[in-house]
Design an enzyme around this catalytic site. Sequence first.
Site, mmCIF file in Angstrom:
data_model
loop_
_atom_site.group_PDB
_atom_site.id
_atom_site.type_symbol
_atom_site.label_atom_id
_atom_site.label_comp_id
_atom_site.label_asym_id
_atom_site.label_seq_id
_atom_site.Cartn_x
_atom_site.Cartn_y
_atom_site.Cartn_z
ATOM 1 N N SER A 1 0.843 -1.205 0.000
ATOM 2 C CA SER A 1 0.000 0.000 0.000
ATOM 3 C C SER A 1 0.874 1.250 0.000
ATOM 4 C CB SER A 1 -0.928 -0.021 1.223
ATOM 5 O OG SER A 1 -0.187 -0.288 2.390
ATOM 6 N N GLU B 1 1.023 5.403 1.088
ATOM 7 C CA GLU B 1 0.420 6.477 1.892
ATOM 8 C C GLU B 1 0.645 7.841 1.229
ATOM 9 O OE1 GLU B 1 0.782 6.207 6.184
ATOM 10 O OE2 GLU B 1 1.330 8.312 6.212
ATOM 11 N N ASP C 1 -1.944 13.501 17.271
ATOM 12 C CA ASP C 1 -1.290 14.371 18.259
ATOM 13 C C ASP C 1 -2.022 15.691 18.285
ATOM 14 O OD1 ASP C 1 0.974 12.664 18.963
ATOM 15 O OD2 ASP C 1 1.525 12.923 16.858
ATOM 16 N N PHE D 1 11.775 14.121 11.046
ATOM 17 C CA PHE D 1 10.691 13.137 11.211
ATOM 18 C C PHE D 1 11.033 12.150 12.325
ATOM 19 C CE2 PHE D 1 9.242 13.180 6.442
ATOM 20 C CZ PHE D 1 8.622 14.396 6.643
ATOM 21 N N HIS E 1 4.116 -1.069 3.502
ATOM 22 C CA HIS E 1 3.322 0.158 3.366
ATOM 23 C C HIS E 1 4.321 1.292 3.175
ATOM 24 C CE1 HIS E 1 0.022 3.018 4.247
ATOM 25 N NE2 HIS E 1 0.899 3.682 4.981
#
Length: 286
Positions: free
Chosen positions: A12, A14, A105, A212, A262
């Site tokens: 998959s 994102e 968050d 990140f 993913h």
Amino acid sequence: MESQKKFTPTFSFELFPPQTQQGVEKLQLTRKQLALFNPKFFSVTFGAGGSTRERTLETVLEIQAEGHVVAPHLSCIGSTRQNIRAILEKYSQAGIRHIVALRGDLPSGMAQAGEFRYASELVAFIRQEFGSSFHIEVAAYPEYHPQARSAQADFENFKRKVEMGANSAITQYFYNADAYYHYVESCELAGLNIPIVPGIMPINKFSQLVRFSDACGAEIPRWIRKKLEGYGDDSESIQAFGLDVVTDLCERLLQAGAPGLHFYTLNSANLTSKIWQRLNLTGHAD
Ligand code: FAD
């Protein structure tokens, strides 16, 4: 890893909802390129505290109208039950059957935590209100969530999400395959019988990766950090090294029995496509 081998692998991609018309057009092109690989689904992120609520919905509906399977992310922090119900009803009416259920968050400056504290509560709510209408994905953290009291407490949280009705999980990205193997083995021992698909972050820019990783608690192993640092501004070398590292990681994960991959594409097909081609993956027939 034995228990993961019985699941049909899922691949998959994102995406995040673009902010500008230029971003919308870029994403259409990215999707066109990635769709050639026949992913199981595209997923679309949901901004902290619902900040992209409308844009996520628009992007999701656009992707679905193109005939692809799409899984919206839905984060519950800062939301009420009524809000979440309304979003899920829209998705249900649009024929969406796959949700990535998250806590999210709280954005800085947003004081209201809302009516949900944890993703496990969101999973329970979806099951209570919508039965089995949705396939629910949840997040898993092989290197543990940065706010967790302890590794054990974080694992107990993951267990709760599965007990509340999650069907499968996608991990935070990692570059240390052993952390994933260990996590999956803990799941096996705890009798958690769902696919746990590794989240893969291609390496594009060193400063972006550091930012990140600091935020989400993913570790950049020292040898990778040192090599990337040594390349300075040489983005070609950073990407070439990153492709080797990430392709090798994916190969090892799949060989060990990981039930798919993913990709965190960051709305760009370039690096994900190169990794996919190097791995010689074929995607999904349906
Ligand atoms: P939870 O599973 O609720 O866990 C959050 C923290 O609370 C953990 O430290 C956990 O150990 C702790 N905890 C849980 N239950 C309890 C309890 N009962 N008592 C004490 N502590 C507890 N963010 C976005 O804003 N939008 C997105 O679209 C998005 N997509 C993501 C997709 C994936 C695959 C992943 C891995 C992350 C994504 N994130 C996204 C980031 C995610 O929202 C953050 O990591 C967030 O901090 C935690 O969300 P969660 O669903 O994992 O939370």
